[in-house]
Enzyme design. Structure first.
Site, mmCIF file in Angstrom:
data_model
loop_
_atom_site.group_PDB
_atom_site.id
_atom_site.type_symbol
_atom_site.label_atom_id
_atom_site.label_comp_id
_atom_site.label_asym_id
_atom_site.label_seq_id
_atom_site.Cartn_x
_atom_site.Cartn_y
_atom_site.Cartn_z
ATOM 1 N N SER A 14 0.816 -1.223 0.000
ATOM 2 C CA SER A 14 0.000 0.000 0.000
ATOM 3 C C SER A 14 0.847 1.269 0.000
ATOM 4 C CB SER A 14 -0.939 0.003 1.218
ATOM 5 O OG SER A 14 -1.791 -1.111 1.196
ATOM 6 N N CYS A 57 3.374 7.001 -7.185
ATOM 7 C CA CYS A 57 3.349 8.341 -7.781
ATOM 8 C C CYS A 57 4.203 9.334 -6.987
ATOM 9 C CB CYS A 57 1.912 8.856 -7.855
ATOM 10 S SG CYS A 57 0.811 7.834 -8.844
ATOM 11 N N VAL A 84 3.403 -15.176 -6.432
ATOM 12 C CA VAL A 84 2.572 -16.198 -7.048
ATOM 13 C C VAL A 84 3.142 -16.495 -8.431
ATOM 14 C CG1 VAL A 84 0.284 -16.778 -7.938
ATOM 15 C CG2 VAL A 84 0.512 -15.607 -5.737
ATOM 16 N N ASP A 143 -3.251 -1.510 -12.563
ATOM 17 C CA ASP A 143 -2.451 -1.296 -13.767
ATOM 18 C C ASP A 143 -2.369 -2.516 -14.676
ATOM 19 O OD1 ASP A 143 -2.034 1.161 -12.686
ATOM 20 O OD2 ASP A 143 0.108 0.909 -12.296
#
Length: 461
Positions: free
Chosen positions: A47, A51, A88, A293
């Protein structure tokens, strides 16, 4: 084999904006006795604000911790089993499970899911150039990248920096390096910086960067990164020149990180992003959602899917996904392509379509460009700004707006973003009841002046 479960399990792949927003929203709606949540993140941080990295590197943000919205421990306190440094590596959709690799211990394990969220983000464009992996060459995708760049800047004796790429990341990193006392050269493959703008507006950015002392080389195709005898970066070569460099920053954009999804046979679009329905559920799948994204979204202006990697969208996707996987309901209708940036005091904004994009989808259009000021001309601090507006010929429907200017310019693009979302014409925009006082705007806001000029062009055409 996976063990039997009495509580449904949500598995989230990706511990940043979309993934953890989805997990957090699902937890708000369902407690641990109703829904088990397991999240996997291959990095060291959860988290965080990607940006904000250029502003941390540039010194405007003091601490790395300031960019972290919620730590792994804070997520775990809310009964979200967030497994850090765990990647993963396989999705088995037929059996409803994922295989993970613990990057610290090297072990692998299968984890079953009832519902799955893919929030794998994007990866920086990194072409296979000779020397691109040399010490001193940096991408800036995550906090580890930012820290590595800061360490290099502190240890580098030379003060010559080359930025490859002149999009959002490129111009923001150019500013950051300038603030750190480096001589900065930006190598741009395009006609002008900021390819998200039309070239005539990009030229204003170019002029401003030159005025700041940033050397911008357009139409510069990088062919090789040179290294010294120690193997460290020493220059960047293009087809026409060689640019000395003590540090190189890559700012060539990103592409969806969908290698897992592709291997699992999930549907991808023209840009390589996952395709979802309005609920952010992966098309053709009953229990898999995707956001952030790694997905393509509907452009409300062109009517086509596109890849728009922004944190604002990722957080919205996560909220919607979290509601839907927990039994609620939400939809994401699409985007109009709004984005803002800055290089030092110059503000840059756009929303909707550029001329090239409008032409590509078969739209006929008119354009209008105006110069105005951010405040009443007589009020102290009034700064020049240029507004370009694109409208559909005959109908007058607003298609896009670009703004370049000083303080107070960029956020005016939000007026146009709302108008685009509402499907307004430029004629309708001229009647918008916007706030006015000399410290904030001329009596006719620059966006409305551009709308008036565009409406005149529509009537004439």
């Amino acid at each position: 084999m996976t063990s039997p479960r009495t509580v449904e399990r949500l598995v989230v792949i990706g511990g940043d904006a979309a993934g953890m927003s989805a997990a957090s929203q699902a937890r708000r709606l369902k407690g641990p006795d109703e829904l088990e949540i397991v999240a996997f993140e291959r990095g060291h941080f959860s988290s965080f604000s990607a940006c904000g990295i250029p502003y941390w590197v540039g010194g405007q943000v003091d601490e790395r911790a300031d960019l972290i919205a919620r730590t792994p421990a804070e997520h775990r306190e809310r009964a979200i089993d967030l497994r850090m440094r765990t990647e993963v590596v396989e999705i088995d959709t037929a059996r409803g499970r994922v295989r993970s690799h613990d990057l610290e211990s090297g072990t692998h394990a299968w984890t079953g899911y009832d519902r799955l969220v893919l929030a794998t983000g994007a990866r920086p464009v990194r072409p296979p150039l000779p020397g691109i992996d040399a010490p001193g060459v940096h991408g800036v995708q995550n906090l580890d990248d930012g820290q590595a760049l800061l360490d290099t800047l502190a240890a580098t004796e030379g003060r010559r920096a080359v930025v490859i790429g002149a999009g959002y990341i490129g111009v923001e990193m150019a500013e950051a390096l300038l603030n750190r006392g480096f001589e900065v050269t930006v190598l741009n493959r395009g006609e002008q910086p900021m390819a998200t703008l039309d070239p005539d507006m990009g030229s204003l950015v170019h002029q401003a960067m030159d005025g700041l002392g940033i050397t911008t080389v357009n139409r510069a195709e990088v062919t090789e990164i040179h290294t010294d005898d120690a193997g460290r970066v020493c220059a960047v070569a293009t087809r026409d020149a060689v640019h000395p460099a003590d540090v190189v920053v890559l700012g060539m954009g990103v592409e969806p990180e969908t290698s897992l999804a592709k291997a699992a046979g999930l549907p991808l679009g023209a840009y390589g992003g996952l395709l979802t329905d309005l609920s952010m559920r992966v098309r053709g799948e009953d229990r898999i959602w995707a956001g952030g994204d790694c997905v393509e979204v509907l452009d409300l202006v062109s009517g086509r899917d596109r890849h728009v990697p922004l944190g604002t969208h990722a957080n919205k996707h996560g909220q919607i996904i979290g509601s839907n996987v927990a039994g609620g309901y939400g939809t994401f209708p699409g985007v109009v392509g709004t984005a803002v940036s800055k290089v030092c005091e110059l503000e840059i904004a756009r929303t909707g379509l550029r001329e090239r994009e409008a032409s590509a989808v078969g739209l006929q259009f008119v354009t209008a460009k105006v110069e105005s000021t951010s405040r009443a001309g007589y009020y102290p601090g009034a700064a020049l700004m240029t507004v370009k507006m694109i409208a559909e010929r005959r109908t007058g429907r607003l298609l896009g707006v670009q703004i370049v200017g000083r303080e107070g310019a960029a956020k005016r693009v939000d007026i146009a973003a709302v108008a685009l979302t509402a499907g307004m014409t430029v004629e309708q925009m001229t009647a918008l009841d916007l706030g006015y006082a000399p410290p904030f705007s001329p009596v006719w806001d620059p966006v409305l002046v551009a709308a008036r000029k565009a409406a005149t062009a529509v009537r004439a055409g």
